[in-house]
Design a protein around this motif. Structure first.
Motif, PDB file in Angstrom:
ATOM      1  N   MET A 144      55.394  35.510  21.905  1.00 54.91           N
ATOM      2  CA  MET A 144      53.940  35.606  22.053  1.00 54.91           C
ATOM      3  C   MET A 144      53.431  34.581  23.059  1.00 54.91           C
ATOM      4  SD  MET A 144      52.880  38.162  20.432  1.00 54.91           S
ATOM      5  CE  MET A 144      51.128  37.821  20.565  1.00 54.91           C
ATOM      6  N   GLU A 145      53.992  33.385  23.039  1.00 54.14           N
ATOM      7  CA  GLU A 145      53.594  32.360  24.012  1.00 54.14           C
ATOM      8  C   GLU A 145      53.902  32.822  25.434  1.00 54.14           C
ATOM      9  OE1 GLU A 145      55.658  28.816  22.811  1.00 54.14           O
ATOM     10  OE2 GLU A 145      54.408  28.563  21.020  1.00 54.14           O
ATOM     11  N   LEU A 146      55.084  33.414  25.634  1.00 55.51           N
ATOM     12  CA  LEU A 146      55.451  33.917  26.959  1.00 55.51           C
ATOM     13  C   LEU A 146      54.529  35.051  27.391  1.00 55.51           C
ATOM     14  CD1 LEU A 146      59.331  33.931  26.633  1.00 55.51           C
ATOM     15  CD2 LEU A 146      57.970  32.450  28.115  1.00 55.51           C
ATOM     16  N   MET A 147      54.218  35.950  26.479  1.00 56.38           N
ATOM     17  CA  MET A 147      53.321  37.058  26.781  1.00 56.38           C
ATOM     18  C   MET A 147      51.943  36.530  27.149  1.00 56.38           C
ATOM     19  SD  MET A 147      50.484  38.816  25.514  1.00 56.38           S
ATOM     20  CE  MET A 147      50.447  38.182  23.875  1.00 56.38           C
ATOM     21  N   GLU A 148      51.458  35.582  26.391  1.00 56.62           N
ATOM     22  CA  GLU A 148      50.140  35.002  26.645  1.00 56.62           C
ATOM     23  C   GLU A 148      50.106  34.341  28.027  1.00 56.62           C
ATOM     24  OE1 GLU A 148      46.224  34.116  25.471  1.00 56.62           O
ATOM     25  OE2 GLU A 148      47.688  35.123  24.197  1.00 56.62           O
ATOM     26  N   ARG A 149      51.149  33.609  28.348  1.00 55.77           N
ATOM     27  CA  ARG A 149      51.210  32.928  29.643  1.00 55.77           C
ATOM     28  C   ARG A 149      51.269  33.937  30.786  1.00 55.77           C
ATOM     29  NH1 ARG A 149      49.253  29.530  32.727  1.00 55.77           N
ATOM     30  NH2 ARG A 149      50.644  28.445  34.111  1.00 55.77           N
ATOM     31  N   ILE A 178      47.339  45.105  24.720  1.00 57.37           N
ATOM     32  CA  ILE A 178      48.495  45.965  24.972  1.00 57.37           C
ATOM     33  C   ILE A 178      49.768  45.124  25.075  1.00 57.37           C
ATOM     34  CG2 ILE A 178      48.251  46.087  27.471  1.00 57.37           C
ATOM     35  CD1 ILE A 178      49.272  48.933  27.368  1.00 57.37           C
ATOM     36  N   ASN A 179      49.655  43.974  25.699  1.00 55.16           N
ATOM     37  CA  ASN A 179      50.813  43.080  25.809  1.00 55.16           C
ATOM     38  C   ASN A 179      51.217  42.540  24.441  1.00 55.16           C
ATOM     39  OD1 ASN A 179      50.751  43.540  28.542  1.00 55.16           O
ATOM     40  ND2 ASN A 179      49.638  41.664  28.998  1.00 55.16           N
ATOM     41  N   GLU A 180      50.234  42.154  23.658  1.00 54.99           N
ATOM     42  CA  GLU A 180      50.508  41.634  22.305  1.00 54.99           C
ATOM     43  C   GLU A 180      51.203  42.684  21.444  1.00 54.99           C
ATOM     44  OE1 GLU A 180      47.953  40.940  18.312  1.00 54.99           O
ATOM     45  OE2 GLU A 180      47.088  40.080  20.125  1.00 54.99           O
ATOM     46  N   ALA A 210      56.620  46.469  33.773  1.00 60.65           N
ATOM     47  CA  ALA A 210      57.988  45.967  33.969  1.00 60.65           C
ATOM     48  C   ALA A 210      58.131  44.530  33.474  1.00 60.65           C
ATOM     49  CB  ALA A 210      58.378  46.061  35.442  1.00 60.65           C
ATOM     50  N   THR A 211      57.117  43.719  33.695  1.00 56.26           N
ATOM     51  CA  THR A 211      57.185  42.326  33.261  1.00 56.26           C
ATOM     52  C   THR A 211      57.193  42.228  31.741  1.00 56.26           C
ATOM     53  OG1 THR A 211      56.066  41.621  35.276  1.00 56.26           O
ATOM     54  CG2 THR A 211      56.142  40.036  33.456  1.00 56.26           C
ATOM     55  N   ILE A 212      56.326  42.979  31.080  1.00 57.07           N
ATOM     56  CA  ILE A 212      56.322  42.961  29.618  1.00 57.07           C
ATOM     57  C   ILE A 212      57.650  43.500  29.096  1.00 57.07           C
ATOM     58  CG2 ILE A 212      55.298  44.040  27.565  1.00 57.07           C
ATOM     59  CD1 ILE A 212      53.758  41.601  28.593  1.00 57.07           C
ATOM     60  N   ASN A 213      58.167  44.545  29.730  1.00 54.14           N
ATOM     61  CA  ASN A 213      59.474  45.055  29.334  1.00 54.14           C
ATOM     62  C   ASN A 213      60.555  43.992  29.529  1.00 54.14           C
ATOM     63  OD1 ASN A 213      61.193  47.158  28.337  1.00 54.14           O
ATOM     64  ND2 ASN A 213      61.948  47.383  30.429  1.00 54.14           N
ATOM     65  N   GLY A 214      60.446  43.226  30.593  1.00 50.96           N
ATOM     66  CA  GLY A 214      61.390  42.126  30.824  1.00 50.96           C
ATOM     67  C   GLY A 214      61.284  41.060  29.744  1.00 50.96           C
ATOM     68  N   ILE A 215      60.078  40.738  29.348  1.00 52.47           N
ATOM     69  CA  ILE A 215      59.899  39.766  28.263  1.00 52.47           C
ATOM     70  C   ILE A 215      60.544  40.310  26.987  1.00 52.47           C
ATOM     71  CG2 ILE A 215      58.206  38.654  26.734  1.00 52.47           C
ATOM     72  CD1 ILE A 215      56.355  38.423  29.225  1.00 52.47           C
TER      73      ILE A 215
END
Length: 184
Positions: A169-174, A80-82, A151-156
């Motif tokens: 993608m690196e930030l999302m993965e981390r 979902i994050n990806e 909220a965090t994914i939206n922030g990214i």
């Protein structure tokens, strides 16, 4: 004509942002008339909401198709994050979306915006609840965890608009690793 207006408006919102795009611009570049524009969309806000809705529907369709193939809730969380971070059309609209969300709106517009957000948070809620039931993790407050993850994914998404997809993608993965490590 409705689809053509949507396509032209989306390009203008991407190019100029929400605030700088006028209904006059949309009429001019679409070759439509104001009457036709307002026949299909009551206001500029409604037009923009429809563009966002189309993007959300594309995102949701991809989620449904790919999510059912996941073997674990952990895998669903990463997926979902990806999907959220990879949606290029959504990234192109990000400046306009930020401008739109920072404005005051009538209650019917606010309700629609809240529906979009709730739909996204509900997916996290389902993943986390199922993960609890299947003993993948033990999240005490699933509702808060769902809101924090969304909220965090939206922030990214919001704050990485000008960096390349690989870095996003690196930030999302981390984030995903840190988040799950914190709840396991």
């Amino acid at each position: 004509m409705r689809e053509h207006i949507l396509e032209v408006a989306k390009k203008l919102f991407i190019k100029n942002g929400y605030n700088a795009t006028t209904t006059g611009d949309i009429v001019e570049y679409s070759g439509s008339s104001k009457g036709n524009l307002y026949y299909h969309f009551k206001t500029k806000e409604n037009l923009f909401l429809e563009i966002i809705n189309i993007e959300i529907e594309k995102w949701f369709a991809e989620w449904l198709e790919r999510g059912e193939k996941c073997q674990s809730n952990r895998e669903k969380f990463f997926l979902i994050n990806e999907i959220s971070v990879k949606r290029d059309d959504y990234y192109q609209l990000q400046t306009a979306i930020n401008e739109f969300y920072s404005r005051e709106h009538e209650s019917n517009i606010e309700e629609k915006m809240n529906e979009f957000e709730k739909r996204y948070v509900d997916i996290y809620y389902e993943i986390f609840s199922t993960g609890n039931r299947e003993n993948e993790w033990d999240i005490e407050d699933v509702e808060s965890a769902s809101q924090i993850a969304a909220a965090t994914i939206n922030g990214i998404i919001t704050f990485t608009n000008n960096i390349n997809k690989k870095k996003r993608m690196e930030l999302m993965e981390r984030f995903s690793q840190l988040f799950l490590k914190g709840v396991e």
